[in-house]
Each structure stands twice: as structure tokens, then as C-alpha cells.
Design an enzyme around this catalytic site. Sequence first.
Site, PDB file in Angstrom:
ATOM      1  N   HIS A 156       0.778  -1.159   0.014  1.00 47.48           N
ATOM      2  CA  HIS A 156      -0.151   0.117  -0.013  1.00 47.48           C
ATOM      3  C   HIS A 156       0.962   1.062  -0.125  1.00 47.48           C
ATOM      4  O   HIS A 156       0.494   2.279   0.372  1.00 47.48           O
ATOM      5  CB  HIS A 156      -0.864   0.046   1.169  1.00 47.48           C
ATOM      6  N   SER A 277      14.177  22.749 -15.477  1.00 47.42           N
ATOM      7  CA  SER A 277      13.142  23.427 -15.854  1.00 47.42           C
ATOM      8  C   SER A 277      13.440  24.816 -16.237  1.00 47.42           C
ATOM      9  O   SER A 277      14.694  25.379 -15.939  1.00 47.42           O
ATOM     10  CB  SER A 277      12.361  23.828 -14.261  1.00 47.42           C
ATOM     11  N   LYS A 283      15.706  22.636 -10.159  1.00 43.95           N
ATOM     12  CA  LYS A 283      15.083  21.557 -10.752  1.00 43.95           C
ATOM     13  C   LYS A 283      15.903  20.544 -11.614  1.00 43.95           C
ATOM     14  O   LYS A 283      16.518  20.995 -12.207  1.00 43.95           O
ATOM     15  CB  LYS A 283      13.584  21.928 -11.472  1.00 43.95           C
ATOM     16  N   GLU A 290       9.596   9.441 -16.330  1.00 48.93           N
ATOM     17  CA  GLU A 290       8.065   9.845 -16.752  1.00 48.93           C
ATOM     18  C   GLU A 290       7.471   9.668 -18.226  1.00 48.93           C
ATOM     19  O   GLU A 290       6.293   9.173 -18.374  1.00 48.93           O
ATOM     20  CB  GLU A 290       7.675  11.349 -16.458  1.00 48.93           C
TER      21      GLU A 290
END
Length: 459
Positions: A156, A277, A283, A290
Site C-alpha cells: 500500500h 526546468s 529542478k 515519466e
Amino acid sequence: MAQLWGGRFTKETDKLVYAFNASISFDQKFYEQDIRGSLAHVAMLGRQGIITEEEMNAITEGLKGILADVKEGRLSITSEYEDIHSFVEAVLTERIGDAGKKLHTGRSRNDQVALDMKLFVRDEIDEIDGLLLELLRRLYTLMEEHTGTVMPGFTHLQKAQPVTLAHHVGAYFEMFRRDRDRMHDIRRRMNTCPLGAGALAGTTYPLDREYTAELLGFDGPTRNSMDSVSDRDYVIELLSALSTIMMHLSRFCEEIIIWNSNEYRFVEIDDAYSTGSSIMPQKKNPDIAELIRGKTGRVYGALTQMLSTMKGLPLAYNKDMQEDKELTFDAIDTVKGCLALFTGMISTMGFRKDVMKRSAAKGFTNATDAADYLVKNGVPFRDAHGIIGRLVLLCIEKDCSLDELPISEYQAICPVFKEDIYEAISMETCVETRNTIGAPGREAMQQVLAMCREYLQNN
Ligand code: ARG
């Protein structure tokens, strides 16, 4: 507009119709397989005396020349032809004259395209298999390096029990190993040759279908000519197996994204596999992970599309089936790209062992072991479960871990506890004593590593 079938028609094809119908923009991708198939067909026609030896030789030389010229960029495939089959035949006839017109004897584009697609898919299966093997090799190396790297195991997405990085990566080894098995299964089942099925009902020429099948590396000819030209099961099987590969990659990517987050900091993705970024200077984003996760949807889409295209088709060939190509090519290219990039990403990724271990120690992942300690000292498991639950609650109040709680607190709740509790619930003990087959303990892990090593050596 160059077509193979003008005779019956009194009018030119409408320009829009021509463009809508044409497939050369994408089926040129398998020019090599198309020519390979034609070479086998022609060798058989010559051997059977259906064409003369001179014709066979002229066609063979012509086809080889076209193959070499396209490969080396001397001949470009242009959109004035309807499809790759028309292109090859037209160029052949232009180059060698009338003999070229005999290439298509005893053949239809229906069995020809069925063959091309099978040859193409078979080649791609072999390539994907190689990429999976490379990934498995890389995973194995990681496993070997990290049998002692303790980390939390999750259920979980909550810390559950301590495992090792080797054990966690080992789960993916199993998944990608099954993916390879699926590639081999599909290859074996699809490996029959449709050439000679004609348009749908075979042909009256004395073709030797066994011979062409053999020349092209098939186990034998297909058994039903109608099925031969309308079977795309193997495409669906491949797309399904590719979807499963993507699902596995996507799950691993999801974990890497979580592990790479500011909160977890388990891994450091290499600069070469991260992006920045345009506005936030701090960043370093896990874009590759992704994107792989994102592209999974694209491959699932191809599977759904193909299943939908095939569902209402009457026997035998229907033009709907031309739709199989673009989506299959795209799915294959996507999976190959993702496998290569993923392998590169994990090969260069850094693992923060100290952070992983601290995380395992902090999340009460040793609570089960603490309960087992009581059980080993005569307390029934259900009672032990309750006692440890109360101790965990106490730790949460005091903001400490079970290892940090003084013995007096343990004994106040249950006198069975002795000093050796700390040894019993150390992260090392928790992992090392789990030695059932397939568990993360070193002994169990060494057995699995030996099996993986043997698998990789024999493949
Ligand atoms: N381009 C067609 C395909 O991809 C080739 C077969 C054409 N056959 C036909 N009867 N029109 O399926």
C-alpha cells in the site's frame, strides 16, 4: 499513380481515393522483408519450372540490385507507387524488362503482405528479445552489488518489512524474464509461412510451399490458405506482450520517480538522464522515467486498436487489415526505445544506501520481527501482535523507533523482553533471517542469483 491493377478499370482513380488507399508511406519500412520474400518465391518458381532458369536468374539479380540500392541510398522509395510491392515490381521490370512481369506468378499481394508482416514481426521479436536480455544482465549486476543494501519493502506504499535492493530488483528480473518467454512463445507459434496461399484459395500452379517456407526460415507452410491471408493473431499477441513489457517498465519508472523525489531521496538519476526546468533553477526532473510511463498508454492503445479492427472481419482478406502496420511499427519502435533508455537510466543511476537503510529503520518495518521474538519466547502470536502494537504507539508518541526504545519501556509492557530484543530486531537480522526460497535473506538470495546467472549464461 502507379498501380498493379488497371486493366478492369475505365476511369482513373480519384486522387483522394488513391491517397487514402495507398500504403507506401508506411509499408516501405519492410522493403527488405518484401524483397527477401520475393527472392524465395522466385527461387521456387524456377526450381518448379514455372519460370525458366534465365528468368529466375534475371529476377534474382534484379531484386538483389534493388535491395542493395535502397539500402545504400542510391534508390529512393517514392509515393508514386501504391505500396512497397508495386514499387519493387515496377523498378524490377524497368530494370530487367519482361522477366520482371513474371515475379508475381502464383502470388497475390494478400499472401505477400501476410508474409512481409510475419518476416518483419519475427525480426523485431528477435531484436526486442536482445534488448530484454541486455536489461536482464544489467538487473543481475545490480542484484549482485546490492544483496546487503537494506531498504523498506512496501505494501500500500506504506513501509512494511525490510528487504534488500537486490531482492526488489529481483522482482523485476522475474517480470522481464517472463516477457522474454512471451517473445519466444509468440515466435514459435507464428513461425509458419503464408506464401502460396494466393489471394485466399491457393493456386493452380505447382508451387512448392515447403521449399519457400524452408528458404525463409519457417517451420513449414501454413495449413489453411484463407487463414493464412487473414490471420493477424500474432500481431495481437505481440502487441499484448509489448503492452506487458511497458507495464513492467512503467511500474519500475513509477518507483524510480518516487525514489528520486525530494521526500525519498533513495536514488540519484544521472544528469545525462534528467532534465531541468526553464523557470525553476533548482529542478532536476525524472523526465525519462515519466515519458516511459507515459508511452505505456500509447502501446496499450495499439493493442486496443488492433483488437477492434479485427473483431468484425469476415474471411478472408479485407483492406481493414492494412491498418495493422502503422500501429504495430509505432508500438515496436516505442518499446525498443524505452527498453534501451531504461537500461541506460538504471545503469547510470546512483543508490543512496544510507538513506534507504535509515528509511527502513524508521518505519517500524521490524515490528513483525519484534512480534516473532515474543512468539519464540512462548507468547502466542495474537497476544504478541497486540503487545507490539502498543509499543509502536508508544514510539510514535515519543517520536522514536523500536530500536531506540529503552528496555525498561519494553519490560513495563511485557516482562518477556530481554536485552537480546535489540539484536533480534536490527535491520540486518530482519533481512538475514528471511531465508525461505525467494526471500531477501543472503542465503536465499545467493540461490536465486545462481539460478539467474545460469539463465543468463544459457541464453
Ligand atoms: N497494402 C495492403 C495491406 O497492407 C496489401 C495487400 C493488398 N491487397 C489487396 N487485395 N488490396 O494489407
